[in-house]
Motif scaffolding. Structure first.
Motif, PDB file in Angstrom:
ATOM      1  N   ASP A 118       0.887  -1.171   0.000  1.00  0.00           N
ATOM      2  CA  ASP A 118       0.000   0.000   0.000  1.00  0.00           C
ATOM      3  C   ASP A 118       0.918   1.212   0.000  1.00  0.00           C
ATOM      4  OD1 ASP A 118      -1.524   2.193   1.160  1.00  0.00           O
ATOM      5  OD2 ASP A 118      -2.988   0.741   1.915  1.00  0.00           O
ATOM      6  N   GLY A 121      -0.685   6.747  -2.136  1.00  0.00           N
ATOM      7  CA  GLY A 121      -1.895   7.196  -1.447  1.00  0.00           C
ATOM      8  C   GLY A 121      -2.109   8.695  -1.337  1.00  0.00           C
ATOM      9  N   ASN A 123      -4.073  12.397  -1.977  1.00  0.00           N
ATOM     10  CA  ASN A 123      -5.477  12.749  -1.752  1.00  0.00           C
ATOM     11  C   ASN A 123      -6.030  13.514  -2.938  1.00  0.00           C
ATOM     12  OD1 ASN A 123      -5.369  11.570   0.853  1.00  0.00           O
ATOM     13  ND2 ASN A 123      -4.218  13.363   1.523  1.00  0.00           N
ATOM     14  N   HIS A 132       4.218  12.147   0.162  1.00  0.00           N
ATOM     15  CA  HIS A 132       3.713  11.158  -0.788  1.00  0.00           C
ATOM     16  C   HIS A 132       4.816  10.737  -1.751  1.00  0.00           C
ATOM     17  CE1 HIS A 132      -0.324  13.091   0.196  1.00  0.00           C
ATOM     18  NE2 HIS A 132      -0.392  11.868   0.666  1.00  0.00           N
ATOM     19  N   HIS A 158      -3.872   3.486  -2.411  1.00  0.00           N
ATOM     20  CA  HIS A 158      -5.034   3.731  -1.545  1.00  0.00           C
ATOM     21  C   HIS A 158      -5.319   5.238  -1.522  1.00  0.00           C
ATOM     22  CE1 HIS A 158      -7.657   2.279   1.730  1.00  0.00           C
ATOM     23  NE2 HIS A 158      -7.377   3.398   2.374  1.00  0.00           N
ATOM     24  N   GLY A 160      -6.816   8.894  -1.250  1.00  0.00           N
ATOM     25  CA  GLY A 160      -7.756   9.555  -0.351  1.00  0.00           C
ATOM     26  C   GLY A 160      -8.829  10.220  -1.212  1.00  0.00           C
ATOM     27  N   GLU A 257     -10.069   4.971  -1.015  1.00  0.00           N
ATOM     28  CA  GLU A 257     -10.942   4.789   0.145  1.00  0.00           C
ATOM     29  C   GLU A 257     -12.393   4.528  -0.277  1.00  0.00           C
ATOM     30  OE1 GLU A 257     -10.469   8.097   2.805  1.00  0.00           O
ATOM     31  OE2 GLU A 257      -8.290   7.947   2.793  1.00  0.00           O
ATOM     32  N   TYR A 310     -11.376   7.291   8.410  1.00  0.00           N
ATOM     33  CA  TYR A 310     -10.150   6.703   7.856  1.00  0.00           C
ATOM     34  C   TYR A 310      -9.919   5.311   8.449  1.00  0.00           C
ATOM     35  CZ  TYR A 310      -5.044   7.021   6.670  1.00  0.00           C
ATOM     36  OH  TYR A 310      -3.771   6.842   6.181  1.00  0.00           O
ATOM     37  N   ASP A 314      -9.804   1.588   6.712  1.00  0.00           N
ATOM     38  CA  ASP A 314      -8.612   0.741   6.746  1.00  0.00           C
ATOM     39  C   ASP A 314      -8.934  -0.681   7.236  1.00  0.00           C
ATOM     40  OD1 ASP A 314      -6.272   1.597   5.536  1.00  0.00           O
ATOM     41  OD2 ASP A 314      -5.856   3.083   7.089  1.00  0.00           O
ATOM     42  N   TYR A 332       2.370  -1.295   4.614  1.00  0.00           N
ATOM     43  CA  TYR A 332       1.886   0.081   4.461  1.00  0.00           C
ATOM     44  C   TYR A 332       3.067   1.030   4.458  1.00  0.00           C
ATOM     45  CZ  TYR A 332      -2.623  -1.924   5.749  1.00  0.00           C
ATOM     46  OH  TYR A 332      -3.759  -2.686   5.790  1.00  0.00           O
ATOM     47  N   VAL A 334       3.878   4.387   4.691  1.00  0.00           N
ATOM     48  CA  VAL A 334       3.208   5.630   5.084  1.00  0.00           C
ATOM     49  C   VAL A 334       4.066   6.350   6.129  1.00  0.00           C
ATOM     50  CG1 VAL A 334       1.058   6.641   5.960  1.00  0.00           C
ATOM     51  CG2 VAL A 334       0.976   4.447   4.776  1.00  0.00           C
ATOM     52  N   GLN A 338       2.098   8.433  11.199  1.00  0.00           N
ATOM     53  CA  GLN A 338       0.839   7.685  11.324  1.00  0.00           C
ATOM     54  C   GLN A 338       1.043   6.367  12.061  1.00  0.00           C
ATOM     55  OE1 GLN A 338      -1.777   7.449   7.923  1.00  0.00           O
ATOM     56  NE2 GLN A 338      -1.072   9.398   7.091  1.00  0.00           N
ATOM     57  N   PHE A 342      -1.533   2.864  12.656  1.00  0.00           N
ATOM     58  CA  PHE A 342      -1.309   1.498  12.167  1.00  0.00           C
ATOM     59  C   PHE A 342      -1.184   0.502  13.311  1.00  0.00           C
ATOM     60  CE2 PHE A 342      -0.368   3.918   8.306  1.00  0.00           C
ATOM     61  CZ  PHE A 342      -1.258   3.275   7.464  1.00  0.00           C
TER      62      PHE A 342
HETATM   63  N1  ARG Z   1      -4.117   9.226   1.998  1.00  0.00           N
HETATM   64  C1  ARG Z   1      -3.320   8.989   3.173  1.00  0.00           C
HETATM   65  C2  ARG Z   1      -2.513  10.260   3.489  1.00  0.00           C
HETATM   66  O1  ARG Z   1      -2.332  11.107   2.653  1.00  0.00           O
HETATM   67  C3  ARG Z   1      -2.363   7.839   3.010  1.00  0.00           C
HETATM   68  C4  ARG Z   1      -3.016   6.496   2.834  1.00  0.00           C
HETATM   69  C5  ARG Z   1      -2.168   5.393   3.390  1.00  0.00           C
HETATM   70  N2  ARG Z   1      -2.748   4.090   3.282  1.00  0.00           N
HETATM   71  C6  ARG Z   1      -3.651   3.574   4.146  1.00  0.00           C
HETATM   72  N3  ARG Z   1      -4.149   2.389   3.917  1.00  0.00           N
HETATM   73  N4  ARG Z   1      -4.027   4.229   5.211  1.00  0.00           N
HETATM   74  O2  ARG Z   1      -2.061  10.389   4.609  1.00  0.00           O
END
Ligand code: ARG
Length: 571
Positions: A118, A121, A123, A132, A158, A160, A257, A310, A314, A332, A334, A338, A342
């Motif tokens: 993943d 991602g 937005n 990103h 994934h 947003g 999402e 969110y 997930d 993931y 990311v 975050q 997770f």
């Molecule tokens: N769109 C999210 C962001 O900009 C990241 C997504 C990450 N993937 C997930 N499955 N939560 O922070």
């Protein structure tokens, strides 16, 4: 052939034969002055058996003497055994590597898995930011590494594409939007509209209320609002695709999402039915009373007004990946910020009895010269397309300064390969969890540990073949390689470490290990090339040296390829 593994097996057997116990050999790379690897396993055994460590180490060393892999096994220090690889054995392995052009001697992993990665991602209706970019670059390298060792990989973006911002965007576009601007640069236009709409909603309660109503309509499936929302997504996709195209990064799935929308009520029901979630001040939450390390804040899966979050998405996503992709594992990629999200997600999935292996591959921030997160001079988020443009311009300028024998057409052709390769390499060479300083001069450099230096090292080897009018493929059937010179042997040993490094990088989601290896390879190649003439060598040595050149070039190309970095044939 995985060198460390083969040595470990050999050393373990030697310990068993010499000391009558099955114990880990504790193999480590040695101080190069004393050997290639060292076996430390005798030390803890001596403590256990209350005997002098050097005595045990001597028995192990005696047992290892004469092994075809080894030129020497010597006791040293408190009681470890230094191992030196045998040049003849190294040469044999290199000849085998030469015949394996597809995998460069890297065997598949023991357990092949289906892995969802993943990554990226971004937005919808927003600029992709540098965070990103990191996810995109690191995630892509992880996909490539895992695939190379045989796993089935599903790279999933994934997006947003679902959230409360769409109410404001809908009323905003109706009030302030320009069709022409949307067609010209969708993200820029949507960001402009969003800013205006946010500002207006603060001063004008009826406007804010209208946005809430439009959001609710969108969520109920109102056709006009859905169509508008689809347009935001499609228009953003056009911009994103340009960036991904320039980066040569591709996804196997684009399940944003919104793809999980219909699954969310079921998720919440299941959590309630299993007694995992409960109401708290009107919201539905999972608490982690038994896991204090997950923090005091709960995982909120449904807000008071019924909206999902969110977190809910997930959870649904993991279930979908289990049922639809039959994934054994999900990674993931990311931002490290975050990490609590997770940890909580993974804990919920465990409580739900989902056996999938879940890992968060986090990363630090990209910092500007001032040590703060990278921004433009006037404090704006950096636009990725502008950043990539600058990388290309700077790469071209650098190539001119370096005085490479390239004409303007070639420089223009190479600029994206060198510029974007440099940006990727600068990101991947860091231990991903640390923050790093974005520094154009270091990044676009033909000298230190940087992408262009490695690309140049590759192109230089290709130039040797051109100059000697040699088709390197003809070297695949080479029968003899002596490695008589120290520099040849050192280069040969480094080439043999490739399989270990690729596996470690894949297992630990640590592309920087591969960067370190390739940089060391390029340096050892330079030393070899300074010390050993190739085209002017005696016939007996010439073929072997050409073979080393070819293997180094191949490994450089494959290794950089695993990082998503292309190599130029001439520079
Ligand atoms: N769109 C999210 C962001 O900009 C990241 C997504 C990450 N993937 C997930 N499955 N939560 O922070």
């Amino acid at each position: 052939m995985r060198l460390e593994r083969s040595l470990e097996k050999l050393a373990r057997q030697a310990i068993a034969d010499a000391l009558g116990v099955d114990a880990p050999p504790l193999l480590k790379p040695a101080n190069p002055a004393h050997g290639d690897y060292q076996v430390n396993g005798a030390l803890p055994l001596a403590k256990e058996q209350q005997r002098p460590p050097r005595e045990l180490a001597t028995k192990v060393a005696e047992r290892l003497a004469g092994e075809p892999m080894l030129a020497a096994a010597e006791v040293a220090g408190a009681g470890f055994v230094n191992l030196r690889l045998h040049p003849t054995w190294v040469a044999e392995q290199l000849l085998a590597m030469a015949r394996d052009a597809e995998h460069e001697g890297v065997p598949p992993a023991d357990q092949l898995q289906r892995v969802v990665v993943d990554f990226s991602g971004p937005n919808i209706a927003k600029q992709m930011h540098v965070g990103h970019l990191r996810s995109t670059i690191i995630g892509d390298a992880i996909c490539r590494l895992l695939r190379f060792v045989g796993h089935t990989v599903i790279g999933d973006n994934h997006l947003g594409d679902f959230g409360t911002q769409f109410g404001l965007l809908i009323v905003g576009v109706r009030e302030f939007g320009s069709e022409a601007a949307l067609a010209a640069d969708a993200i820029e236009e949507l960001e402009r509209v969003y800013k205006l709409a946010t500002a207006k909603s603060k001063d004008d309660p009826s406007f804010a209320e209208a946005a809430r109503l439009e959001l609710a309509k969108l969520q109920r499936g109102d056709a006009d609002n859905r169509a508008l929302w689809q347009r935001f997504i499609a228009a953003t996709r056009v911009e994103l695709d340009k960036i991904y195209g320039r980066l040569d990064i591709h996804f196997d799935a684009w399940l944003g999402e919104s793809a999980y929308e219909t699954l969310l009520p079921g998720v919440v029901k299941e959590l309630e039915a299993k007694g995992l979630a409960r109401q708290d001040q009107g919201a539905l939450c999972v608490f982690f009373e038994d896991e204090p390390e997950l923090g005091k804040s709960p995982f909120i899966v449904q807000k008071k007004d019924g909206a999902f979050l969110y977190a809910t998405t997930d959870i649904a996503t993991v279930l979908y990946r289990r049922d639809h992709f039959h994934a054994d594992r999900a990674i993931y990629v990311v931002d490290q910020r975050q990490s609590l999200h997770f940890k909580q997600l993974f804990s919920v999935m465990k409580k739900l009895g989902v056996p999938m292996e879940l890992s968060h591959v986090g990363f630090g921030s990209v910092l500007g010269k001032d040590g703060k997160p990278l921004k433009t001079r006037d404090g704006q988020v950096i636009r990725l397309s502008a950043l990539l443009d600058e990388a290309e311009t700077r790469a071209a300028a650098r190539m001119r300064e370096e005085g490479l024998s390239l004409d303007e057409t070639q420089i223009t052709e190479l600029a994206p390969i060198v510029g974007i390769g440099a940006v990727k390499y600068a990101d991947l060479m860091q231990n991903r969890l640390s923050d790093y300083h974005f520094d154009w001069d270091k990044m676009i450099s033909f000298k230190g540990n940087a992408g262009p230096y490695l690309q140049y090292a590759y192109a230089r080897i290709q130039a040797i073949f051109r100059k000697g009018e040699i088709d390197p493929k003809s070297l695949a059937s080479t029968q003899a390689l002596t490695l008589a010179h120290d520099a040849e042997l050192a280069l040969g040993k480094q080439l043999l470490r490739f399989a270990d490094v690729v596996h470690q990088a894949a297992e630990q989601s640590a592309p920087h290990l591969l960067c370190d290896h390739l940089y060391a390879l390029a340096r050892l190649f330079s030393l070899f090339y300074e010390a050993c003439p190739v085209l002017r060598a005696e016939p007996a040595e010439r073929t072997g040296r050409l073979l080393l050149c070819w293997l180094a070039a191949r490994q450089m190309r494959t290794g950089l390829g695993l990082l998503g970095i292309a190599v130029p044939e001439r520079m």
